[in-house]
Design a protein around this motif. Structure first.
Motif, PDB file in Angstrom:
ATOM      1  N   ASN A 591       0.861  -1.140   0.029  1.00  0.00           N
ATOM      2  CA  ASN A 591       0.045  -0.145  -0.041  1.00  0.00           C
ATOM      3  C   ASN A 591       0.813   1.137   0.027  1.00  0.00           C
ATOM      4  O   ASN A 591       0.599   2.211  -0.741  1.00  0.00           O
ATOM      5  CB  ASN A 591      -0.966   0.002   1.151  1.00  0.00           C
ATOM      6  N   LYS A 592       1.957   1.179   0.644  1.00  0.00           N
ATOM      7  CA  LYS A 592       2.769   2.374   1.106  1.00  0.00           C
ATOM      8  C   LYS A 592       3.214   2.822  -0.347  1.00  0.00           C
ATOM      9  O   LYS A 592       3.492   4.090  -0.699  1.00  0.00           O
ATOM     10  CB  LYS A 592       3.822   2.226   1.976  1.00  0.00           C
ATOM     11  N   VAL A 593       3.951   1.846  -1.152  1.00  0.00           N
ATOM     12  CA  VAL A 593       4.344   2.043  -2.450  1.00  0.00           C
ATOM     13  C   VAL A 593       3.512   2.709  -3.338  1.00  0.00           C
ATOM     14  O   VAL A 593       3.711   3.308  -4.028  1.00  0.00           O
ATOM     15  CB  VAL A 593       5.015   0.721  -2.989  1.00  0.00           C
ATOM     16  N   LYS A 594       2.205   1.967  -3.362  1.00  0.00           N
ATOM     17  CA  LYS A 594       1.284   2.326  -4.320  1.00  0.00           C
ATOM     18  C   LYS A 594       0.859   4.031  -3.985  1.00  0.00           C
ATOM     19  O   LYS A 594       0.356   4.520  -4.709  1.00  0.00           O
ATOM     20  CB  LYS A 594      -0.190   1.548  -4.090  1.00  0.00           C
ATOM     21  N   ILE A 595       0.602   4.358  -2.723  1.00  0.00           N
ATOM     22  CA  ILE A 595       0.605   5.678  -2.305  1.00  0.00           C
ATOM     23  C   ILE A 595       1.441   6.522  -2.943  1.00  0.00           C
ATOM     24  O   ILE A 595       1.515   7.741  -3.596  1.00  0.00           O
ATOM     25  CB  ILE A 595       0.340   5.743  -0.688  1.00  0.00           C
ATOM     26  N   VAL A 596       3.000   6.145  -2.712  1.00  0.00           N
ATOM     27  CA  VAL A 596       4.017   7.115  -3.070  1.00  0.00           C
ATOM     28  C   VAL A 596       3.857   7.178  -4.693  1.00  0.00           C
ATOM     29  O   VAL A 596       3.924   8.241  -5.163  1.00  0.00           O
ATOM     30  CB  VAL A 596       5.145   6.366  -2.569  1.00  0.00           C
ATOM     31  N   LYS A 597       3.702   6.321  -5.361  1.00  0.00           N
ATOM     32  CA  LYS A 597       3.654   6.138  -6.868  1.00  0.00           C
ATOM     33  C   LYS A 597       2.436   7.141  -7.268  1.00  0.00           C
ATOM     34  O   LYS A 597       2.267   7.508  -8.308  1.00  0.00           O
ATOM     35  CB  LYS A 597       3.550   4.784  -7.540  1.00  0.00           C
ATOM     36  N   ALA A 598       1.209   6.850  -6.534  1.00  0.00           N
ATOM     37  CA  ALA A 598       0.278   7.840  -7.096  1.00  0.00           C
ATOM     38  C   ALA A 598       0.414   9.074  -6.827  1.00  0.00           C
ATOM     39  O   ALA A 598       0.305  10.120  -7.781  1.00  0.00           O
ATOM     40  CB  ALA A 598      -1.144   7.415  -6.184  1.00  0.00           C
ATOM     41  N   PHE A 599       1.130   9.497  -5.728  1.00  0.00           N
ATOM     42  CA  PHE A 599       1.353  11.028  -5.871  1.00  0.00           C
ATOM     43  C   PHE A 599       2.366  11.459  -6.715  1.00  0.00           C
ATOM     44  O   PHE A 599       2.342  12.555  -7.480  1.00  0.00           O
ATOM     45  CB  PHE A 599       2.113  11.346  -4.224  1.00  0.00           C
ATOM     46  N   LYS A 600       3.401  10.523  -7.036  1.00  0.00           N
ATOM     47  CA  LYS A 600       4.290  10.885  -8.134  1.00  0.00           C
ATOM     48  C   LYS A 600       3.614  10.991  -9.504  1.00  0.00           C
ATOM     49  O   LYS A 600       3.944  11.668 -10.241  1.00  0.00           O
ATOM     50  CB  LYS A 600       5.280   9.781  -8.265  1.00  0.00           C
ATOM     51  N   PHE A 601       2.754  10.120  -9.606  1.00  0.00           N
ATOM     52  CA  PHE A 601       1.510   9.933 -11.006  1.00  0.00           C
ATOM     53  C   PHE A 601       1.302  11.529 -11.371  1.00  0.00           C
ATOM     54  O   PHE A 601       1.155  12.154 -12.486  1.00  0.00           O
ATOM     55  CB  PHE A 601       0.664   9.129 -10.883  1.00  0.00           C
ATOM     56  N   HIS A 602       0.949  12.550 -10.261  1.00  0.00           N
ATOM     57  CA  HIS A 602       0.735  13.901 -10.553  1.00  0.00           C
ATOM     58  C   HIS A 602       1.665  14.791 -10.849  1.00  0.00           C
ATOM     59  O   HIS A 602       1.333  16.082 -10.739  1.00  0.00           O
ATOM     60  CB  HIS A 602      -0.276  14.190  -9.282  1.00  0.00           C
ATOM     61  N   GLY A 603       2.934  14.288 -10.956  1.00  0.00           N
ATOM     62  CA  GLY A 603       4.130  15.412 -11.126  1.00  0.00           C
ATOM     63  C   GLY A 603       4.730  15.753  -9.949  1.00  0.00           C
ATOM     64  O   GLY A 603       5.783  16.638  -9.961  1.00  0.00           O
ATOM     65  N   ASN A 604       4.302  15.115  -8.708  1.00  0.00           N
ATOM     66  CA  ASN A 604       4.856  15.626  -7.258  1.00  0.00           C
ATOM     67  C   ASN A 604       6.301  14.862  -7.332  1.00  0.00           C
ATOM     68  O   ASN A 604       6.601  13.847  -7.783  1.00  0.00           O
ATOM     69  CB  ASN A 604       3.827  15.431  -6.067  1.00  0.00           C
ATOM     70  N   ILE A 605       6.969  15.862  -6.448  1.00  0.00           N
ATOM     71  CA  ILE A 605       8.346  15.337  -5.947  1.00  0.00           C
ATOM     72  C   ILE A 605       8.061  14.746  -4.561  1.00  0.00           C
ATOM     73  O   ILE A 605       7.746  15.476  -3.679  1.00  0.00           O
ATOM     74  CB  ILE A 605       9.486  16.224  -5.903  1.00  0.00           C
ATOM     75  N   VAL A 606       8.231  13.592  -4.387  1.00  0.00           N
ATOM     76  CA  VAL A 606       7.633  12.978  -2.938  1.00  0.00           C
ATOM     77  C   VAL A 606       8.742  12.541  -2.111  1.00  0.00           C
ATOM     78  O   VAL A 606       9.825  11.885  -2.617  1.00  0.00           O
ATOM     79  CB  VAL A 606       6.850  11.714  -3.290  1.00  0.00           C
ATOM     80  N   SER A 607       8.889  12.601  -0.928  1.00  0.00           N
ATOM     81  CA  SER A 607       9.650  12.445  -0.056  1.00  0.00           C
ATOM     82  C   SER A 607       9.118  11.571   1.114  1.00  0.00           C
ATOM     83  O   SER A 607       7.673  11.788   1.257  1.00  0.00           O
ATOM     84  CB  SER A 607      10.211  13.448   0.925  1.00  0.00           C
ATOM     85  N   MET A 608       9.696  10.272   1.249  1.00  0.00           N
ATOM     86  CA  MET A 608       8.760   9.370   2.217  1.00  0.00           C
ATOM     87  C   MET A 608       9.818   9.369   3.463  1.00  0.00           C
ATOM     88  O   MET A 608      10.987   8.938   3.311  1.00  0.00           O
ATOM     89  CB  MET A 608       8.769   8.118   1.513  1.00  0.00           C
ATOM     90  N   THR A 609       9.299   9.317   4.508  1.00  0.00           N
ATOM     91  CA  THR A 609      10.011   9.177   5.956  1.00  0.00           C
ATOM     92  C   THR A 609       9.541   7.868   6.463  1.00  0.00           C
ATOM     93  O   THR A 609       8.341   7.576   6.522  1.00  0.00           O
ATOM     94  CB  THR A 609      10.193  10.218   6.658  1.00  0.00           C
ATOM     95  N   GLY A 610      10.495   7.284   7.275  1.00  0.00           N
ATOM     96  CA  GLY A 610      10.270   6.021   7.853  1.00  0.00           C
ATOM     97  C   GLY A 610      11.001   5.242   8.740  1.00  0.00           C
ATOM     98  O   GLY A 610      12.516   5.868   8.798  1.00  0.00           O
ATOM     99  N   ASP A 611      11.267   4.292   9.487  1.00  0.00           N
ATOM    100  CA  ASP A 611      12.044   3.881  10.276  1.00  0.00           C
ATOM    101  C   ASP A 611      11.917   2.127  10.383  1.00  0.00           C
ATOM    102  O   ASP A 611      13.015   1.533  10.614  1.00  0.00           O
ATOM    103  CB  ASP A 611      11.984   4.366  11.775  1.00  0.00           C
ATOM    104  N   GLY A 612      10.800   1.617   9.907  1.00  0.00           N
ATOM    105  CA  GLY A 612      10.712   0.171   9.826  1.00  0.00           C
ATOM    106  C   GLY A 612      10.810  -0.686   8.750  1.00  0.00           C
ATOM    107  O   GLY A 612      11.173   0.079   7.565  1.00  0.00           O
TER     108      GLY A 612
END
Length: 870
Positions: A591-612
């Motif tokens: 799901n997380k990868v799907k979310i990131v790619k969806a935001f990138k689909f709209h031409g956004n530059i996406v940063s993802m933060t996490g620790d796990g």
């Protein structure tokens, strides 16, 4: 999946007896069939491969061709200088990236080295690599799981899956549950246990259903393996620029050939002239300068608690307009904390409790004594929920060690996942108290009295409804609620069965993993800077929204979506609606990868933060992945482009600010270099077009490009920060380097520099008619000096040098002085004069070239002053 079948059915499918386990021969056959229980590794890049990847660039290819042609034409000094630049650029990149790509190695380290299995009726310890499908695994507290299991027995079993699912508290497991067939999040599979998670409480037995790359963590490893590296906006722009300059250089060469043929020039002279123009078209020092500026930015960011693993990631931060952040440990403390208490039917903050009140003191004492966790000298062990209760007591100087000494435990009924209760009997002077803590619903059934304002009264249904209402209010705030009841006992020999009957209700405590204090203002600054923060978590929807609402990420529960809802949409459908949501809860790694790619689909530059571990695939899928340095797993750090050494969300905002300034400075350096190169092209092209002698030699152009230009360009790359940079929205990721009329600015200044260079050459030919070398020397020095002076104007397109401050960039002043001194030395020292084929100038000549060289700088400053006054 295995969660939707009863444990007996699973055992039958796997053909194993839980009392005996597999035979050694059967285990050996299955090991050959399924392979070793380990994660597939990806071949690491060698230093040589890293080096080759650094020169895999269009601009580098053009430089290599120029070097080869120069060598063929016996211009060996040109060849050596070009190759030196390529080598420096590649070594910088190799140095920065040699420690990257450790994701899969870190994942392999997560696998426990040993496992307790039952084979041929004997319990034995074996290496985890030898565990096979069908093995019966024995689980106890403190042991990591060697594979994915379907639980067949469980006794108060709790497993810490925080690095895997993102949940703050250990998951309670129950082997007897059979879940419905369907799309169930991993965090809700209470009859399953997964590889590399940790047993924190209780015991159990499970049968191995998946090993190695077929496990849930193996799927994450596979996603990391498949996810391609993303090129950054700057890399894409420089690649595009390289192609443009390459085509331009070829075009100029062809054009010169055609013109020269009409002019009847010698073909060898034509080739030399064409090479001169090709060299002039390409800023040889640009790759190295960009790499060095980025490397210097990396060093500055280390001081601000950010470690950048790949140089271009620094610039990427500057164009980020979406920050997808994990909740647990990133936005929150990853520490369960008591926030509110219900005492005397009143809901109060933990900070407003009065332990001078006997009822309040009894609530705290009971929660601490009926507790198996420990907290001493900063060292804490046990269930996070119970540790939170101890921390609440410590806040008011109530320590478990002291209370246990004064009121020793003489009996207990351990916590049970069915009862959801725990009871202890503690000695109080001449009598005993039995404390029972646990789930409010179960506790109310066992309590027939309530303690209110120091009096014990009947616990009527009306009073119970009041308590339930308060409990629901706490739950609405996503607080995990625990209640406490007690009873006085005269004799410790009372039967166990009677301990949890006829209890007196005392109160409630509500806890949550709270947000970090510094995060809320950072989120506000993000919004001011045009950056949208998005929360992505494995926690429940209500918990996620409570934190998101408090931080200002989301305003309505309608802006929240669960992983199950995400799965119900195709990629195309999800892409259309993703912008309507700010919080994604109960999500899987996919799901997380799907979310990131969806935001990138709209031409956004996406940063993802996490620790796990569960964040690793999305960290790699994002334009820039940011891992937590303290709480982050090695897997997350390996997959990320940047690591925060202080786990502070605010550091990301500082890094974004740094990235924006670095991009602005790199842009200054690029425009400066291209303006200077265009000036060289203009002077040469016009001279050839008008059938003049060449005003510059190839070595003159190379020297100016690599030495004279490079130091000012580097100094522009470290120009002081613009304090207003976070007041503007992120730039469009598709924006050209030449946006905002920068192309016109570049062209005008290129023509200016080329014009004064050609003017100096023609003036030299008129003054010294017998010496072409003397005229070329004047042009060479004017070209060098005019570019040095022009660098002062490049600091700001809007503000004059007087407003920016002459001494605010001392490195640039030193670069200009150094460039002038070096230029002076190669002219006056005979050895260098012979190498560069120049004439030793007189004092009058030096005064003349300085006056001519100042023209581009002065015209720029006059224009800015006129524009400012308007």
């Amino acid at each position: 999946m295995w969660f939707d079948a009863p444990s007996q059915e699973v055992l039958q499918k796997l053909n194993v007896n839980p009392d005996v386990g597999l035979s050694e021969s059967e285990a050996k056959e299955r090991l050959e069939k399924y392979g070793e229980n380990k994660l597939a590794s990806q071949s690491k890049k060698s230093l040589w491969q890293l080096f080759l990847s650094q020169i895999n660039d269009v601009m580098i290819y053009i430089l290599l061709v120029a070097a080869i042609i120069s060598a063929f034409m016996h211009e060996y000094s040109d060849t050596i200088v070009i190759l030196l630049v390529i080598l420096i650029n590649a070594l910088i990149g190799v140095f920065q990236e040699s420690k990257a790509e450790k994701s899969l190695e870190a994942l392999k380290k997560l696998s426990t080295p040993k496992a307790i299995v039952k084979r041929e009726g004997i319990i034995k310890e074996i290496p985890s690599e030898e565990v096979v499908v069908g093995d019966i695994i024995i689980l106890d507290a403190g042991r990591y799981l060697p594979a994915d299991l379907r639980l067949i027995e469980s006794a108060n079993l709790k497993i810490d899956e925080s690095a895997f699912t993102g949940e703050s508290v250990p998951a309670e497991k129950d082997s007897n549950v059979t879940l419905a067939n369907g799309n169930i999040p991993i965090g809700d599979m209470i009859n399953m246990a997964f590889m590399s998670t940790l047993v924190t409480y209780g015991r159990g037995t499970g049968v191995v259903v998946n090993t190695g790359m077929n496990t849930q963590i193996g799927k994450i490893a596979d996603m990391l393996n498949k996810e391609e590296d993303n090129t950054t906006p700057l890399q894409r722009r420089l690649a595009s620029l390289g192609k443009t300059l390459g085509f331009g250089a070829v075009g100029i060469c062809i054009l010169i050939f055609v013109i020269s043929m009409f002019q009847g020039r010698d073909w060898f002279e034509m080739l030399l002239t064409a090479i001169s123009l090709a060299v002039a078209a390409i800023p040889e020092g640009l790759p190295a300068i960009v790499a060095i500026v980025l490397a210097m930015g990396v060093q500055r960011m280390i001081k601000q608690n950010s470690i950048v693993k790949k140089l271009p990631a620094v610039e990427t931060l500057g164009s980020v307009n979406i920050i997808c952040s994990d909740k647990t440990g990133t936005l929150t403390l990853n520490v369960m904390t008591i926030k509110k208490c219900c005492i005397n039917n009143k809901l109060v903050s933990i900070n407003d409790c009065d332990l001078g009140d006997n009822d309040t003191k009894l609530l705290f004492e009971g929660m601490i004594l009926c507790n198996d966790a420990t907290s001493k000298d900063g060292s804490k062990t046990g269930d996070p929920t119970e540790i939170a209760l101890l921390d609440a007591g410590i806040k008011y100087d109530l320590y478990k060690e002291d209370l246990s000494t004064d009121h020793s435990r003489v009996d207990e009924i351990p916590f049970d996942s069915d009862r959801k209760l725990m009871t202890t009997v503690n000695k109080y002077d001449s009598h005993f108290k039995a404390f029972t803590k646990g789930a409010i619903d179960n506790l109310l059934k066992l309590s027939d009295k309530i303690l209110l304002d120091g009096e014990i009264i009947d616990f009527t249904q009306e009073k119970k409804d009041e308590i339930l209402k308060i409990s629901n209010l706490m739950s609405d705030e996503a607080l995990r609620v625990l209640g406490l009841s007690y009873k006085d006992i005269k004799d410790e020999s009372v039967s166990i069965d009677s301990l949890e009957k006829d209890l007196t209700f005392v109160g409630l405590m509500g806890m949550i993993d709270p947000p970090r204090e510094e995060v809320k203002p950072s989120i506000a600054l993000c919004k001011q800077a045009g950056i949208t923060p998005i929360m992505i978590t494995g926690d429940h929807k209500n918990t996620a929204f409570a934190i998101a609402s408090e931080l200002g990420i989301a305003n309505s529960i309608n802006e929240c979506m669960t992983g199950a809802e995400i799965d119900s949409y195709s990629d195309e459908e999800f892409n259309k609606i993703v912008n309507n949501y700010k919080v994604f809860a109960r999500v899987s790694p996919e799901n997380k990868v799907k979310i990131v790619k969806a935001f990138k689909f709209h031409g956004n530059i996406v940063s993802m933060t996490g620790d796990g571990v569960n964040d690793a695939p999305s960290l790699k899928a994002a334009d820039i992945g940011v891992a937590m340095g303290i709480t982050g797993t090695d897997v997350a750090k390996g997959a990320a482009d940047m690591i925060l050494t202080d786990d502070n969300f605010t550091t990301i905002v500082k890094a974004v600010e740094e990235g924006r300034n670095i991009y602005a400075n790199i842009r200054k350096a690029i425009i400066f270099l291209l303006s200077c190169n265009l000036g060289e092209i203009v002077s040469l092209f016009v001279a050839i077009l008008l059938n003049f002698d060449p005003p510059l030699l190839p070595i003159h152009i190379l020297w100016v490009n690599l030495i004279t230009d490079s130091f000012p360009a580097l100094s522009l790359g470290i120009d002081p920060k613009d304090p207003s940079v976070m007041e503007h929205p992120p730039r469009n990721p598709k924006e050209s380097l030449f946006a905002e009329h920068m192309g016109l600015f570049l062209a005008l200044n290129g023509v200016l520099i080329g014009g004064v260079t050609l003017a100096a050459f023609l003036l030299g030919e008129r003054l010294y008619m017998s010496s072409l070398v003397h005229a070329q020397t004047l042009a060479f020095v004017v070209l060098s000096f005019s570019q040095l002076f022009f660098s002062l104007s490049m600091r700001s397109r809007e503000k004059s040098l007087l407003k920016v401050g002459l001494f605010t960039n001392k490195y640039l002043l030193l670069s200009i002085l150094l460039g002038m001194c070096i230029q002076f030395l190669i002219i006056i020292i005979p050895f260098f004069a012979d190498v560069f084929n120049v004439f030793i100038l007189s004092a009058r000549d030096w005064l003349l070239v300085i006056c001519i060289s100042l023209i581009p700088f002065l015209l720029n400053e006059i224009f800015k002053l006129i524009k400012y006054h308007r």
